[in-house]
Design an enzyme around this catalytic site. Structure first.
Site, PDB file in Angstrom:
ATOM      1  N   ALA A 145      59.423  74.789  70.652  1.00 21.57           N
ATOM      2  CA  ALA A 145      59.127  73.560  69.908  1.00 21.57           C
ATOM      3  C   ALA A 145      59.506  72.317  70.719  1.00 21.57           C
ATOM      4  O   ALA A 145      58.745  71.340  70.779  1.00 21.57           O
ATOM      5  CB  ALA A 145      59.850  73.560  68.566  1.00 21.57           C
ATOM      6  N   TYR A 146      60.670  72.346  71.325  1.00 23.89           N
ATOM      7  CA  TYR A 146      61.143  71.204  72.110  1.00 23.89           C
ATOM      8  C   TYR A 146      60.213  70.924  73.294  1.00 23.89           C
ATOM      9  O   TYR A 146      59.796  69.784  73.519  1.00 23.89           O
ATOM     10  CB  TYR A 146      62.570  71.481  72.596  1.00 23.89           C
ATOM     11  N   ILE A 147      59.875  71.960  74.051  1.00 24.18           N
ATOM     12  CA  ILE A 147      59.024  71.785  75.229  1.00 24.18           C
ATOM     13  C   ILE A 147      57.618  71.339  74.818  1.00 24.18           C
ATOM     14  O   ILE A 147      57.010  70.498  75.475  1.00 24.18           O
ATOM     15  CB  ILE A 147      58.989  73.082  76.065  1.00 24.18           C
TER      16      ILE A 147
END
Length: 126
Positions: free
Chosen positions: A41-43
């Site tokens: 999700a972050y990337i």
């Protein structure tokens, strides 16, 4: 949050940025081009931010320059207390070590001085 908030902020400040002939430097993550596990999700959000900032760079040019620094792993004294974890993470970098806040600041200042650059992503510490 990692994608939408910075884009909304630049959009909200666009009139002031244009009037000041300003520049924006966002911090991204080298994981966008070299992903690592457990951070999908972050990337993904950081990848969306890269695309959005490049689009804004076109929309606000030539009055505003918008660029990004895609960081490798930067030292965090609180999170880096475990020497085993620190060693494992540092091996991801070709230099075999974490970057420092001072090194990040030098690159950000260099990109601010690069007055012919907009829509660029400078990768450091990959």
């Amino acid at each position: 949050m990692h994608a939408v908030a910075p884009l909304l902020l630049v959009g909200a400040l666009s009139a002031e940025l244009i009037a000041a002939r300003g520049a924006v430097i966002a911090l991204g993550d080298a994981g966008v081009t070299r992903p690592y596990e457990n951070h999908v999700a972050y990337i993904t959000a950081k990848g969306a931010l890269q695309t959005g900032l490049r689009a804004l760079a076109v929309e606000l040019a030539p009055h505003v320059r918008i660029n990004m620094v895609a960081l490798g792993i930067v030292a965090d004294p609180e999170a880096d207390a475990d020497p085993l974890r620190t060693h494992r993470l540092a091996t991801r970098s070709p230099l075999g070590r974490f970057g420092t806040a001072d090194e990040v600041a030098h690159v950000v200042l260099a990109l601010l001085d690069a007055t012919w650059a907009t829509g660029e992503i400078w990768g450091i510490g990959r």
